[in-house]
Design a protein around this motif. Structure first.
Motif, PDB file in Angstrom:
ATOM      1  N   TRP A 376       0.828  -1.206   0.000  1.00 58.60           N
ATOM      2  CA  TRP A 376       0.000   0.000   0.000  1.00 58.60           C
ATOM      3  C   TRP A 376       0.862   1.256   0.000  1.00 58.60           C
ATOM      4  CZ3 TRP A 376      -4.353  -0.652  -1.909  1.00 58.60           C
ATOM      5  CH2 TRP A 376      -5.233  -1.671  -1.546  1.00 58.60           C
ATOM      6  N   LYS A 383      -0.551   8.594   1.944  1.00 64.42           N
ATOM      7  CA  LYS A 383      -1.939   8.437   2.407  1.00 64.42           C
ATOM      8  C   LYS A 383      -1.968   8.267   3.916  1.00 64.42           C
ATOM      9  CE  LYS A 383      -4.965   6.939  -0.248  1.00 64.42           C
ATOM     10  NZ  LYS A 383      -5.864   6.218  -1.171  1.00 64.42           N
ATOM     11  N   SER A 384      -2.940   8.867   4.556  1.00 61.42           N
ATOM     12  CA  SER A 384      -3.023   8.864   6.017  1.00 61.42           C
ATOM     13  C   SER A 384      -3.038   7.457   6.595  1.00 61.42           C
ATOM     14  CB  SER A 384      -4.291   9.607   6.466  1.00 61.42           C
ATOM     15  OG  SER A 384      -4.475   9.468   7.855  1.00 61.42           O
ATOM     16  N   ASP A 386      -4.647   6.699   9.015  1.00 60.52           N
ATOM     17  CA  ASP A 386      -6.018   6.476   9.497  1.00 60.52           C
ATOM     18  C   ASP A 386      -6.843   5.613   8.562  1.00 60.52           C
ATOM     19  OD1 ASP A 386      -5.999   7.853  11.912  1.00 60.52           O
ATOM     20  OD2 ASP A 386      -6.281   9.782  10.923  1.00 60.52           O
ATOM     21  N   GLU A 387      -6.371   5.449   7.323  1.00 65.58           N
ATOM     22  CA  GLU A 387      -7.142   4.674   6.349  1.00 65.58           C
ATOM     23  C   GLU A 387      -7.467   3.291   6.907  1.00 65.58           C
ATOM     24  OE1 GLU A 387      -8.211   5.500   3.234  1.00 65.58           O
ATOM     25  OE2 GLU A 387      -7.532   7.569   3.505  1.00 65.58           O
ATOM     26  N   ALA A 388      -8.697   2.844   6.662  1.00 68.54           N
ATOM     27  CA  ALA A 388      -9.179   1.591   7.254  1.00 68.54           C
ATOM     28  C   ALA A 388      -8.324   0.394   6.860  1.00 68.54           C
ATOM     29  CB  ALA A 388     -10.629   1.365   6.845  1.00 68.54           C
ATOM     30  N   HIS A 389      -7.912   0.314   5.583  1.00 65.34           N
ATOM     31  CA  HIS A 389      -7.146  -0.855   5.145  1.00 65.34           C
ATOM     32  C   HIS A 389      -5.752  -0.872   5.763  1.00 65.34           C
ATOM     33  CE1 HIS A 389      -6.248   2.325   2.211  1.00 65.34           C
ATOM     34  NE2 HIS A 389      -5.090   1.739   2.025  1.00 65.34           N
ATOM     35  N   GLN A 391      -5.043   0.409   8.894  1.00 66.09           N
ATOM     36  CA  GLN A 391      -5.211   0.018  10.292  1.00 66.09           C
ATOM     37  C   GLN A 391      -5.642  -1.441  10.445  1.00 66.09           C
ATOM     38  OE1 GLN A 391      -4.273   1.718  13.076  1.00 66.09           O
ATOM     39  NE2 GLN A 391      -3.322   2.930  11.448  1.00 66.09           N
ATOM     40  N   ASP A 424       2.950   2.465  11.125  1.00 64.20           N
ATOM     41  CA  ASP A 424       1.612   2.965  10.809  1.00 64.20           C
ATOM     42  C   ASP A 424       0.654   2.950  11.988  1.00 64.20           C
ATOM     43  OD1 ASP A 424       1.410   3.872   8.064  1.00 64.20           O
ATOM     44  OD2 ASP A 424       1.902   1.824   7.476  1.00 64.20           O
ATOM     45  N   SER A 472      -1.563  13.576   6.573  1.00 71.43           N
ATOM     46  CA  SER A 472      -0.755  12.797   5.631  1.00 71.43           C
ATOM     47  C   SER A 472       0.290  11.968   6.368  1.00 71.43           C
ATOM     48  CB  SER A 472      -0.067  13.734   4.626  1.00 71.43           C
ATOM     49  OG  SER A 472       0.798  14.639   5.292  1.00 71.43           O
ATOM     50  N   ASN A 473       0.698  10.887   5.737  1.00 68.59           N
ATOM     51  CA  ASN A 473       1.625   9.955   6.359  1.00 68.59           C
ATOM     52  C   ASN A 473       3.048  10.519   6.402  1.00 68.59           C
ATOM     53  OD1 ASN A 473       2.489   7.380   7.407  1.00 68.59           O
ATOM     54  ND2 ASN A 473       3.334   6.944   5.392  1.00 68.59           N
TER      55      ASN A 473
END
Length: 494
Positions: A376, A383-384, A386-389, A391, A424, A472-473
């Motif tokens: 990913w 991409k943050s 926080d994104e569900a995939h 986490q 992450d 942002s990451n």
């Protein structure tokens, strides 16, 4: 040697401190530079006593102590040994060097101090290099030690690793720093000669396998010392030898020793490429060939199932091609989405494991989601978190790790998945858990895992400094660069 303006020509040009070692500066060798030697006006007068051998419980063999004695007086220089070492480091012919190597090995093996280091490698380091097996079947005992008694470069590499490890256990800076570096530099010099001989075609299988073993031991030394490798480039050398000798066509399951070392180098190559895909050396075809010949000792040493290794190898190869401009963005993204779906669909229950221990399923699950996270981030590093995939994979890794108690030696295989989850994770309690497990692993193996912890703390600190609206990451890969240059170290987070 005089102390005024005594630097080698290379160090003088670069305006840096030189260690003044003869015949070549060790700082130059360690950085992969060509030492241009010393001005004629300087005279080599011998080896000065460091004064650190005094009262040492297990002193390391000094260049001037061929009998390995541990006298409390500073060792005197034996001119024949100085001449021998000079010859070993000179540009003599391969045949001359081959005749000198046995003499050097005999001199080393006659030392009680070297015997102490080899015993430490055998009894303390070897058991931590592979998940539990019958001691008599440990491949590091079966393969490395016998080869080290015949190949001087591998012997030096083992002594360097053992010095580093024992020195850390005893809090002995001389062993962990001075002696370990000295042995490692001699190993690198000998490795260069061995590669030259293998390249010339005049070699036997023991000499060839010793090259692969030496590279692996040098990398293990880096892992033990810091996790940051100054010898990652040697993996590229191993790949070059494989291509030159056409090992992809000639190796069979009968070549167990060769396959064992090369299989481990395949995984170390992938670990090296995790931060920088363009440094990937082994081709996917050679990976497939080698891993098809490996037995279950591959998983016992490296943890990651071979099917996952091949998938992440292909993913990193696509990233390398895209970075190099040979794969356009649309095709690259399509390819990675297809491969990440394969990772999600992979069934760990259908895989073969080294034993019936059900914890191997948790090990496999942790590596699978570590590779998913890396994929990913190859698609979008900013991409943050926080994104569900993202986490979901972080949670899956932590849940897998929660199944593995600290009493299980399998925990030692999981530094890389722990690191990937940590890069992450967002909650303080998750970060605290990750640091506790890393310390647990370090307490078991004493191999040193400073690099993962340091990188994670940098990521967490940088993320905390972001404005609240900026989600942002902070890519950990960017933090592997040296602050003062564009150079990126090889991080062996394993």
């Amino acid at each position: 040697m005089g102390s005024t303006d005594a630097a080698c020509l290379t160090c003088r040009k670069k305006s840096r401190r030189c260690d003044r070692a003869r015949p070549k500066c060790k700082r130059c060798i360690s950085k992969g530079l060509q030492c241009e030697g010393y001005p004629d006006k300087f005279r080599f007068c011998g080896i000065a006593s460091r004064g650190k051998w005094k009262n040492r419980e297990a002193p390391i063999l000094a260049q001037g102590t061929p009998d390995g004695s541990s006298s409390q007086n500073p060792p005197q220089v034996n001119q024949s040994d100085v001449q021998l070492d000079d010859e070993l480091g000179s540009s003599a012919t391969v045949s001359n060097k081959a005749g000198l190597a046995p003499r050097e090995i005999d001199r080393l093996l006659a030392s009680a101090e070297v015997e102490t280091l080899l015993t430490h490698y055998d009894q303390v380091i070897c058991p931590h290099q592979i998940a539990p097996v019958d001691g008599s079947n440990n491949p590091y005992r079966l393969y490395v030690l016998p080869l080290a008694h015949k190949q001087v470069g591998l012997l030096y590499a083992v002594l360097g690793l053992s010095s580093c490890h024992l020195g850390r256990l005893k809090d002995d800076k001389y062993l962990s720093e001075s002696a370990a570096v000295d042995y490692r530099l001699k190993a690198i010099t000998a490795l260069g000669r061995a590669i030259e001989k293998v390249g010339s075609g005049s070699f036997d299988e023991s000499e060839r396998d010793a090259v692969f073993a030496t590279i692996q031991i040098l990398l293990l030394h880096d892992i033990c010392e810091s996790g940051i490798s100054s010898h990652g480039a040697h993996i590229s050398g191993a790949m070059s030898i494989c291509s030159q000798l056409k090992l992809e066509q000639t190796l069979t399951v009968e070549h167990k020793r060769t396959v064992f070392f090369l299989g481990n180098l395949v995984w170390l190559d992938i670990i090296r490429a995790f931060s920088t895909p363009e440094r990937l050396s082994f081709t996917q075809d050679l990976r497939k060939k080698l891993l098809s010949l490996c037995d279950l000792r591959f998983e016992s040493v490296n943890g990651c199932p071979r099917e996952i290794v091949l998938m992440i190898g292909e993913i990193l190869e696509q990233a390398k091609a895209h970075t190099g401009g040979s794969l356009e963005a649309t095709e690259y993204e399509k390819s990675l989405h297809k491969l990440v779906r394969k990772l999600y669909l992979w069934d760990s229950s259908r895989c073969f494991y080294p034993s019936d221990d059900p914890l191997w399923l948790s090990v496999a699950g942790a590596f699978r989601h570590a590779c998913i996270l890396r994929t990913w981030r190859l698609l979008d590093a900013t991409k943050s978190a926080d994104e569900a995939h993202i986490q979901k994979s972080v949670t899956s890794i932590l849940d897998s790790l929660a199944n593995i108690p600290g009493s299980s030696p399998l925990i030692e295989l999981l530094v890389m998945p722990l690191f990937m989850a940590g890069a992450d994770c967002l909650s303080p309690h998750s970060r605290h858990y990750i640091l506790l497990r890393l310390e647990e692993i370090n307490g078991r193996s004493e191999m040193g895992i400073a690099a993962p912890r340091t990188l994670l703390e940098k990521v967490w600190h940088a993320r905390a400094q972001r404005p609240k609206h900026d989600q942002s990451n902070v890519p950990w890969m960017l933090l592997t660069h040296k602050a003062e240059s564009a150079h990126q170290d090889d991080y062996l987070i394993i």
